[in-house]
Design an enzyme around this catalytic site. Sequence first.
Site, PDB file in Angstrom:
ATOM      1  N   PRO A   1       0.789  -1.222   0.000  1.00 28.02           N
ATOM      2  CA  PRO A   1       0.000   0.000   0.000  1.00 28.02           C
ATOM      3  C   PRO A   1       0.831   1.287   0.000  1.00 28.02           C
ATOM      4  CG  PRO A   1      -0.069  -1.059   2.156  1.00 28.02           C
ATOM      5  CD  PRO A   1       0.556  -2.031   1.205  1.00 28.02           C
ATOM      6  N   ASN A   2       0.324   2.234  -0.751  1.00 21.46           N
ATOM      7  CA  ASN A   2       0.855   3.602  -0.838  1.00 21.46           C
ATOM      8  C   ASN A   2       2.157   3.715  -1.634  1.00 21.46           C
ATOM      9  OD1 ASN A   2      -1.256   4.765   0.848  1.00 21.46           O
ATOM     10  ND2 ASN A   2      -0.282   3.653   2.522  1.00 21.46           N
TER      11      ASN A   2
ATOM     12  N   ARG B   1       5.187  10.989  -2.479  1.00 24.69           N
ATOM     13  CA  ARG B   1       4.872  10.653  -1.088  1.00 24.69           C
ATOM     14  C   ARG B   1       6.101  10.870  -0.208  1.00 24.69           C
ATOM     15  NH1 ARG B   1       4.583   4.537   1.348  1.00 24.69           N
ATOM     16  NH2 ARG B   1       3.905   5.130   3.430  1.00 24.69           N
TER      17      ARG B   1
ATOM     18  N   TYR C   1      11.120   8.720   1.563  1.00 24.11           N
ATOM     19  CA  TYR C   1      11.139   7.614   0.599  1.00 24.11           C
ATOM     20  C   TYR C   1      11.892   7.925  -0.693  1.00 24.11           C
ATOM     21  CZ  TYR C   1       7.638   5.811   3.805  1.00 24.11           C
ATOM     22  OH  TYR C   1       7.009   5.362   4.939  1.00 24.11           O
TER      23      TYR C   1
ATOM     24  N   ASN D   1       8.152  -5.519  -0.857  1.00 19.38           N
ATOM     25  CA  ASN D   1       8.013  -4.351   0.015  1.00 19.38           C
ATOM     26  C   ASN D   1       6.534  -4.279   0.351  1.00 19.38           C
ATOM     27  OD1 ASN D   1       7.827  -1.961   1.364  1.00 19.38           O
ATOM     28  ND2 ASN D   1       8.972  -0.753  -0.139  1.00 19.38           N
TER      29      ASN D   1
ATOM     30  N   ALA E   1       3.077  -0.743   4.825  1.00 17.78           N
ATOM     31  CA  ALA E   1       2.596  -0.782   6.218  1.00 17.78           C
ATOM     32  C   ALA E   1       2.125  -2.173   6.639  1.00 17.78           C
ATOM     33  CB  ALA E   1       1.472   0.231   6.392  1.00 17.78           C
TER      34      ALA E   1
ATOM     35  N   HIS F   1       4.106  -4.448   9.064  1.00 16.83           N
ATOM     36  CA  HIS F   1       4.068  -4.327  10.526  1.00 16.83           C
ATOM     37  C   HIS F   1       2.797  -4.904  11.140  1.00 16.83           C
ATOM     38  CE1 HIS F   1       7.263  -1.675   9.322  1.00 16.83           C
ATOM     39  NE2 HIS F   1       6.419  -0.835   8.747  1.00 16.83           N
TER      40      HIS F   1
ATOM     41  N   GLU G   1      12.904  -9.238   1.762  1.00 20.19           N
ATOM     42  CA  GLU G   1      12.103  -8.086   2.216  1.00 20.19           C
ATOM     43  C   GLU G   1      12.874  -6.797   1.920  1.00 20.19           C
ATOM     44  OE1 GLU G   1      11.382  -8.292   6.421  1.00 20.19           O
ATOM     45  OE2 GLU G   1      10.389  -6.332   6.478  1.00 20.19           O
TER      46      GLU G   1
ATOM     47  N   HIS H   1      12.708  -2.414   2.084  1.00 27.88           N
ATOM     48  CA  HIS H   1      12.101  -1.134   2.464  1.00 27.88           C
ATOM     49  C   HIS H   1      13.010  -0.015   2.001  1.00 27.88           C
ATOM     50  CE1 HIS H   1       9.192  -3.215   4.890  1.00 27.88           C
ATOM     51  NE2 HIS H   1      10.184  -3.943   5.353  1.00 27.88           N
TER      52      HIS H   1
ATOM     53  N   ARG I   1      13.024   4.478  12.737  1.00 32.82           N
ATOM     54  CA  ARG I   1      11.832   5.323  12.695  1.00 32.82           C
ATOM     55  C   ARG I   1      10.952   5.051  13.927  1.00 32.82           C
ATOM     56  NH1 ARG I   1       9.160   4.929   6.955  1.00 32.82           N
ATOM     57  NH2 ARG I   1       8.035   6.712   7.825  1.00 32.82           N
TER      58      ARG I   1
HETATM   59  C1  DQA Z   1       8.132   1.162   3.754  1.00 28.51           C
HETATM   60  C2  DQA Z   1       8.238   1.339   5.272  1.00 28.51           C
HETATM   61  C3  DQA Z   1       6.895   1.114   5.932  1.00 28.51           C
HETATM   62  O1  DQA Z   1       6.992   1.318   7.329  1.00 28.51           O
HETATM   63  C4  DQA Z   1       5.863   2.085   5.378  1.00 28.51           C
HETATM   64  O2  DQA Z   1       4.601   1.822   5.946  1.00 28.51           O
HETATM   65  C5  DQA Z   1       5.805   2.078   3.901  1.00 28.51           C
HETATM   66  C6  DQA Z   1       7.055   2.031   3.152  1.00 28.51           C
HETATM   67  C7  DQA Z   1       9.469   1.521   3.057  1.00 28.51           C
HETATM   68  O3  DQA Z   1       9.642   1.133   1.911  1.00 28.51           O
HETATM   69  O4  DQA Z   1      10.301   2.219   3.639  1.00 28.51           O
HETATM   70  O5  DQA Z   1       4.748   2.196   3.313  1.00 28.51           O
HETATM   71  O6  DQA Z   1       7.875  -0.205   3.481  1.00 28.51           O
END
Ligand code: DQA
Length: 151
Positions: free
Chosen positions: A10-11, A18, A23, A74, A77, A80, A98, A100, A107
């Site tokens: 997501p996102n 963003r 990021y 990736n 969110a 978590h 994995e 990120h 963080r």
């Molecule tokens: C993320 C880190 C996550 O905590 C966050 O919710 C994201 C992006 C990253 O790529 O740094 O959406 O996965």
Amino acid sequence: MTSLLILNGPNLNLLGTRQPEVYGATTLAEIEADCAAHAKTRGISITFEQSNHEGALVDLIHDARGTHQGIILNAGAYTHTSVALLDAIQSVEIPVIEVHLSNIHAREAFRKKSFIAPVAVGQICGLGAIGYTLAIDAIFDHLGKKSASGA
Ligand code: DQA
């Protein structure tokens, strides 16, 4: 030919605009292009996907069976929170790296917990967009070792 699924949660479709201070300024389309070019140099094919929906991500992990030899994930969110993604990874028995963009350990406290990490081969975080191409190399190396050992 080795085939990898590169899966984004997501996102991540909003990368580029963003929170670029967290990021980076690279868009998801640019990351996809970098991954495709890098994978080509290794003789690997990639499928690049993004979804904002947990169940859709679970489905894509299931569908990887028989098609992809490795997954770069990736989960955003859902990293978590998602026992469903943990279970999906365990169910398909495909190696997962994995990724990120940000350093989740530097963080907020809630980002330090990853449901993916215990079932992943390894985690790359905090290096920005290059983390994806590093993950391609990492999974390529992992798959080579596996086939060399006959596992
Ligand atoms: C993320 C880190 C996550 O905590 C966050 O919710 C994201 C992006 C990253 O790529 O740094 O959406 O996965």
